[in-house]
Scaffold this motif. Structure first.
Motif, PDB file in Angstrom:
ATOM      1  N   GLY A  80       0.987  -1.046  -0.133  1.00  0.00           N
ATOM      2  CA  GLY A  80      -0.013  -0.190   0.017  1.00  0.00           C
ATOM      3  C   GLY A  80       0.738   1.103  -0.222  1.00  0.00           C
ATOM      4  N   HIS A  81       0.752   1.921   1.051  1.00  0.00           N
ATOM      5  CA  HIS A  81       1.516   3.447   1.172  1.00  0.00           C
ATOM      6  C   HIS A  81       2.750   3.155   2.052  1.00  0.00           C
ATOM      7  N   VAL A  82       3.095   1.940   2.372  1.00  0.00           N
ATOM      8  CA  VAL A  82       4.444   1.666   3.321  1.00  0.00           C
ATOM      9  C   VAL A  82       5.403   1.315   2.082  1.00  0.00           C
ATOM     10  N   GLU A  83       6.418   2.024   2.327  1.00  0.00           N
ATOM     11  CA  GLU A  83       7.524   1.546   1.436  1.00  0.00           C
ATOM     12  C   GLU A  83       8.353   0.405   1.680  1.00  0.00           C
ATOM     13  N   THR A  84       8.995  -0.239   0.824  1.00  0.00           N
ATOM     14  CA  THR A  84       9.894  -1.342   1.060  1.00  0.00           C
ATOM     15  C   THR A  84      10.963  -0.704   2.073  1.00  0.00           C
ATOM     16  N   LYS A  85      11.516  -1.441   2.976  1.00  0.00           N
ATOM     17  CA  LYS A  85      12.726  -1.136   3.923  1.00  0.00           C
ATOM     18  C   LYS A  85      13.821  -2.344   3.616  1.00  0.00           C
ATOM     19  N   LEU A  86      14.975  -1.593   3.562  1.00  0.00           N
ATOM     20  CA  LEU A  86      16.077  -2.670   3.401  1.00  0.00           C
ATOM     21  C   LEU A  86      16.866  -2.157   4.735  1.00  0.00           C
ATOM     22  N   PHE A  87      17.393  -3.518   5.646  1.00  0.00           N
ATOM     23  CA  PHE A  87      18.055  -3.276   6.760  1.00  0.00           C
ATOM     24  C   PHE A  87      19.500  -3.795   6.503  1.00  0.00           C
ATOM     25  N   SER A  88      20.586  -3.417   7.015  1.00  0.00           N
ATOM     26  CA  SER A  88      21.775  -4.070   7.056  1.00  0.00           C
ATOM     27  C   SER A  88      21.919  -4.753   8.554  1.00  0.00           C
ATOM     28  N   VAL A  89      21.871  -6.189   8.726  1.00  0.00           N
ATOM     29  CA  VAL A  89      21.856  -6.902   9.774  1.00  0.00           C
ATOM     30  C   VAL A  89      23.185  -6.286  10.556  1.00  0.00           C
ATOM     31  N   ARG A  90      24.226  -6.096   9.995  1.00  0.00           N
ATOM     32  CA  ARG A  90      25.519  -5.829  10.850  1.00  0.00           C
ATOM     33  C   ARG A  90      25.295  -4.386  11.447  1.00  0.00           C
ATOM     34  N   GLN A  91      24.330  -3.724  10.750  1.00  0.00           N
ATOM     35  CA  GLN A  91      24.415  -2.439  11.258  1.00  0.00           C
ATOM     36  C   GLN A  91      23.448  -2.461  12.563  1.00  0.00           C
TER      37      GLN A  91
END
Length: 107
Positions: A64-75
């Protein structure tokens, strides 16, 4: 996905442990691994169990209106709560039932 040499594994049902275990196995032979899922349990397990020397990313697809998020596990592992993430997640009311088991499954 195979045309682009992207290897995929689909876990049956809600098997967060299998998803994380397979991703970490692949990270041993690939420079970057991206685990895609909507369940925050995946990120919690990755923060707790991924060796900090590997490059694993967690992608939460948008809807919907929520963007795809990408997270670095290391961070994420460098945040102050990283060492107690399983305990905090469990007491927060989420149903963290997944764990990494010493089981052999195809990834």
């Amino acid at each position: 996905m195979t045309a682009r040499e992207i290897e995929t594994t689909v876990a049956a049902g809600d098997d967060d442990g299998t998803i994380v275990r397979c991703g970490l196995d692949k990270a041993a032979v690939h420079p970057t691994v991206v685990i895609v899922g909507e369940d925050v349990d995946l990120a919690v397990l990755l923060v707790r169990f991924a060796p900090p020397i590997i490059n694993v990313l967690f992608m939460k697809p948008g809807r919907g209106h929520v963007e795809t998020k990408l997270f670095s596990v290391r961070q994420l592992q460098q945040l102050p709560f990283a060492k107690t993430i399983l305990l905090l997640h469990n007491f927060s009311g989420y149903d963290t039932t997944s764990t990494i088991h010493e089981q052999s499954e195809n990834c």
